[in-house]
Design a protein around this motif. Structure first.
Motif, PDB file in Angstrom:
ATOM      1  N   ASN A  38       4.363 -13.860  24.534  1.00 14.52           N
ATOM      2  CA  ASN A  38       5.141 -15.062  25.099  1.00 14.52           C
ATOM      3  C   ASN A  38       4.373 -16.604  25.018  1.00 14.52           C
ATOM      4  OD1 ASN A  38       5.741 -15.282  27.897  1.00 14.52           O
ATOM      5  ND2 ASN A  38       3.883 -16.471  28.499  1.00 14.52           N
ATOM      6  N   ARG A  39       3.707 -16.386  24.240  1.00 10.86           N
ATOM      7  CA  ARG A  39       3.049 -18.647  24.115  1.00 10.86           C
ATOM      8  C   ARG A  39       4.503 -18.655  22.637  1.00 10.86           C
ATOM      9  NH1 ARG A  39      -1.664 -21.656  23.391  1.00 10.86           N
ATOM     10  NH2 ARG A  39      -1.117 -23.351  22.746  1.00 10.86           N
TER      11      ARG A  39
ATOM     12  N   ASN B 274       7.210 -17.499  22.290  1.00 12.49           N
ATOM     13  CA  ASN B 274       8.873 -17.271  22.747  1.00 12.49           C
ATOM     14  C   ASN B 274       8.761 -16.440  23.886  1.00 12.49           C
ATOM     15  OD1 ASN B 274       9.460 -16.899  19.692  1.00 12.49           O
ATOM     16  ND2 ASN B 274       8.897 -15.331  19.522  1.00 12.49           N
ATOM     17  N   ALA B 275       9.367 -18.106  25.453  1.00 13.59           N
ATOM     18  CA  ALA B 275       8.621 -17.574  26.338  1.00 13.59           C
ATOM     19  C   ALA B 275       9.722 -16.429  26.674  1.00 13.59           C
ATOM     20  CB  ALA B 275       8.809 -18.368  27.083  1.00 13.59           C
ATOM     21  N   GLY B 276       9.113 -15.673  27.424  1.00 16.35           N
ATOM     22  CA  GLY B 276       9.915 -14.133  27.950  1.00 16.35           C
ATOM     23  C   GLY B 276       9.534 -13.529  29.351  1.00 16.35           C
ATOM     24  N   ASP B 277      10.310 -12.844  29.759  1.00 11.10           N
ATOM     25  CA  ASP B 277      10.222 -12.356  31.068  1.00 11.10           C
ATOM     26  C   ASP B 277       8.339 -10.904  31.165  1.00 11.10           C
ATOM     27  OD1 ASP B 277      11.642 -10.395  30.321  1.00 11.10           O
ATOM     28  OD2 ASP B 277      12.828 -10.477  32.292  1.00 11.10           O
TER      29      ASP B 277
ATOM     30  N   LEU C 133      -0.455 -13.490  33.723  1.00 10.36           N
ATOM     31  CA  LEU C 133       1.167 -13.803  33.840  1.00 10.36           C
ATOM     32  C   LEU C 133       0.993 -14.078  35.478  1.00 10.36           C
ATOM     33  CD1 LEU C 133       3.040 -11.914  31.631  1.00 10.36           C
ATOM     34  CD2 LEU C 133       2.185 -14.723  31.816  1.00 10.36           C
TER      35      LEU C 133
ATOM     36  N   THR D 270      -1.676 -17.141  36.098  1.00 13.22           N
ATOM     37  CA  THR D 270      -1.767 -17.949  35.310  1.00 13.22           C
ATOM     38  C   THR D 270      -2.162 -19.702  35.573  1.00 13.22           C
ATOM     39  OG1 THR D 270      -0.318 -17.112  34.078  1.00 13.22           O
ATOM     40  CG2 THR D 270      -0.776 -19.723  32.896  1.00 13.22           C
TER      41      THR D 270
ATOM     42  N   ASP E 274      -3.383 -26.863  25.062  1.00 11.02           N
ATOM     43  CA  ASP E 274      -2.319 -26.629  23.837  1.00 11.02           C
ATOM     44  C   ASP E 274      -3.015 -26.847  22.872  1.00 11.02           C
ATOM     45  OD1 ASP E 274      -3.246 -29.214  24.890  1.00 11.02           O
ATOM     46  OD2 ASP E 274      -1.334 -29.810  24.601  1.00 11.02           O
TER      47      ASP E 274
END
Length: 176
Positions: free
Chosen positions: A51-52, A54-57, A87, A90, A106
């Motif tokens: 997710n970090r 390749n941001a996805g649901d 999620l 977060t 980051d």
């Protein structure tokens, strides 16, 4: 006791034995068998890392996890609960983590950040798991997936988070 594994410091084989849950949860396995929460945490770690990168649901992250060879060994309900919980919370979790790290969020490695998110979520939102188990599981994830000495950093940060998130439980352990 939770279904988590708490290995004795001098016995790494002890981690293979699941323990029974003191508080029944929807994610608890009836037969327990080979399904365990450590594998659930590993799957959540991999999903959060993806997710970090390749941001996805959440739905896609869960679907991608079905291809993991360890998926059938994991407690599926706990994996879903953990991934969704991290999620959904977060901002709260990252706020807690940022209080105890020596750099910006980051600047953390994606693996360390994901491990800290999972463990901080458990410390903050799942009091059925003893804080020592949460810290141990985070350290074990860091030993398996993180950098050479990443587990030491994870341990120090989680210890501070536990003291703030669970002051009564943490204090009771210190008095023993």
């Amino acid at each position: 006791m939770s279904q988590d594994q708490t290995p004795a410091p001098d016995n790494p084989q002890a981690s293979a034995k699941p323990q029974e849950s003191a508080k029944p949860q929807a994610s608890a396995n009836k037969g327990k068998g080979s399904k365990n929460r450590r594998k659930s945490r590993e799957l959540a770690l991999k999903a959060l890392y993806r997710n970090r990168m390749n941001a996805g649901d959440v739905k896609q992250l869960r679907l991608d996890s079905l291809d993991d060879p360890d998926y059938n060994k994991a407690d599926e309900g706990y994996f879903k609960q953990l991934l969704t919980g991290v999620l959904d919370h977060t901002a709260d979790v990252d706020n807690m983590i940022s209080q105890f790290i020596d750099r910006q969020l980051d600047e953390l490695s994606p693996i360390e950040h994901a491990i800290l998110r999972i463990s901080a979520y458990e410390l903050m939102f799942d009091v059925s798991i003893p804080y020592r188990v949460v810290i141990n599981e985070g350290v074990e994830l860091a030993k398996t997936f993180g950098g050479i000495d990443g587990h030491k950093y994870i341990n120090g940060v989680l210890d501070k988070i536990a003291a703030q998130a669970r002051p009564q439980e943490f204090g009771q352990q210190l008095r023993k």
